[in-house]
Design a protein around this motif. Structure first.
Motif: not given
Ligand SMILES: [Mg+2]
Ligand SMILES: NC(=O)C1=CN([C@@H]2O[C@H](COP(=O)(O)OP(=O)(O)OC[C@H]3O[C@@H](n4cnc5c(N)ncnc54)[C@H](OP(=O)(O)O)[C@@H]3O)[C@@H](O)[C@H]2O)[C@@H](O)CC1
Ligand SMILES: Nc1ncnc2c1ncn2[C@@H]1O[C@H](COP(=O)(O)OP(=O)(O)OP(=O)(O)O)[C@@H](O)[C@H]1O
Length: 350
Positions: A184-185, A209, A212, A249, A278
């Protein structure tokens, strides 16, 4: 190079066919309930015969001087969903802060950033040992890997080059041990620089997201996302990565393993405070472990990772919905985390 009209027409035709193909596989709303039932099937029963750790030992790799909330949200969400132990592997500067948020997390200050970006702890012995010898950060995490069931890589990691090199090593070590990883992230930032890191790894789930996803898509497929075809875009990215599971997402979450596309439109709210992703990635760390343990018999032949991802998306959105009903515009991710127990019961223990 300019496309000939014929070549353009063939491409357009292929796009239409691909879209139709992917849409056929998209879950209808009524299938959501069936998929939730599959999530229920993978949840391990609570039993007095189990020992601490059996329901999940999860590691979160993330947390730097700037971002301490994100790894906390991910790690505490893993515990609230039902993991027994939750570890955070973070930069030295982030560790005391994360520890202070919660006595329930096990915090390892083992990552380090370039240029002494490590705050007050930068003079301590651990930091000096790590900063002079970058592979030791990997060794520090690798010591724990045999005891972990899943890793969540990226929340609050930042984009420091040295730190990302640590994380590259941690990902390679995790793959070598066949440990499931949720990325993630800033972990996705690293993957966009080096898609080969997770290419074809069947135990990886990516949770981008909007931003990303565009970054990853552009890096892997060398072109912009077709915003009119979200399903096809997620399907194509997953296929190009060798069927790695991708969760895009958004207003509706689109999930694919390159063969199947699921849509999660569980009611959430219009409140978009930071940290919700998160909560999702931390929850997913636990659900991925449970789903792989349960195996495809319990998921009726569907991919266990897709079922786990659908569970984490539904849960996050339900937490958002419940928190919003109580707090409205002032809803924060901490309010959502306080709803994990009730949301879990409502969705999965009916
Ligand atoms: Mg994030
Ligand atoms: N409390 C904490 O410690 C938290 C820390 N966090 C940590 O922060 C780090 C960076 O993560 P990130 O998501 O902010 O980074 P990134 O990918 O650059 O995206 C940022 C930009 O993308 C855009 N954008 C986003 N969504 C969009 C949409 N739907 N549609 C259109 N645009 C959209 C938007 O651009 P803007 O609107 O500002 O132009 C936005 O500014 C990472 O480590 C993460 O874990 C967070 O987890 C939160 C809680
Ligand atoms: N427009 C939207 N409407 C409803 N739910 C949304 C919307 N956008 C995102 N979500 C939900 O919010 C959750 C987090 O997604 P989001 O895109 O905010 O992740 P993120 O940007 O990574 O979050 P974070 O701030 O933790 O980094 C997901 O469960 C997603 O389903």
């Amino acid at each position: 190079m300019a496309l000939s009209p014929r070549c353009g027409a063939i491409r357009a035709c292929r796009r239409v066919l691909e879209r139709a193909f992917s849409l056929r596989k998209v879950h209808s709303i009524k299938d959501m309930e069936n998929t939730l039932q599959l999530v229920r099937n993978i949840i391990p029963p609570l039993s007095s015969t189990k020992h601490k750790g059996q329901d999940g030992r999860i590691g979160v790799v993330g947390g730097c001087q700037e971002y301490t909330g994100a790894p906390y949200f991910a790690a505490i969400s893993a515990l609230k969903v039902g993991a027994d132990l939750s570890h955070v592997f973070c930069a030295s500067a982030a560790a005391p802060v994360i520890k202070a948020y919660s006595p329930e997390l096990i915090v390892h200050p083992v990552l380090f950033a370039e240029g002494g970006n490590e705050g007050p702890l930068s003079s301590n012995k651990t930091f000096r040992a790590l900063s002079s010898d970058s592979p030791s950060a990997v060794d520090e995490v690798e010591k724990w890997l045999p005891r972990l069931h899943a890793l969540v890589v990226g929340p609050g990691l930042g984009r420091d080059d040295v730190l990302l090199r640590n994380v590259q090593g941690i990902l390679e070590a995790s793959k070598a041990r066949d440990i499931p990883v949720v990325i993630d992230a800033d972990g996705l930032w690293l993957v966009a620089q080096q898609p080969a890191l997770i290419q074809g790894y069947q135990k990886a789930v990516l949770t981008p997201n909007h931003m990303e996803f565009s970054r990853l898509y552009d890096a892997v497929l060398r072109g912009p996302v077709d915003s009119d075809d979200r399903h096809g875009s997620v399907l194509r990215l997953s296929q190009a990565l060798g069927n790695v599971t991708v969760v895009q997402k958004g207003e509706r979450d689109i999930l694919s393993n390159g063969q199947q596309v699921l849509v999660c439109s569980q009611e959430g709210s219009s409140r978009r405070c930071g940290g919700q992703g998160d909560l999702l990635s931390g929850s997913l760390g636990v659900l991925v472990h449970w789903a792989l343990l349960a195996g495809p018999e319990k998921t009726n032949g569907s991919s266990p990772l897709l079922v786990a991802a659908f569970g984490a998306c539904s849960l996050t959105r339900q937490c958002n919905h419940q928190a919003f009903q109580k707090h409205g515009r002032s809803t924060t991710t901490s309010d959502m985390i306080a709803e994990v127990g009730a949301a879990f019961r409502k969705l999965f223990e009916t």
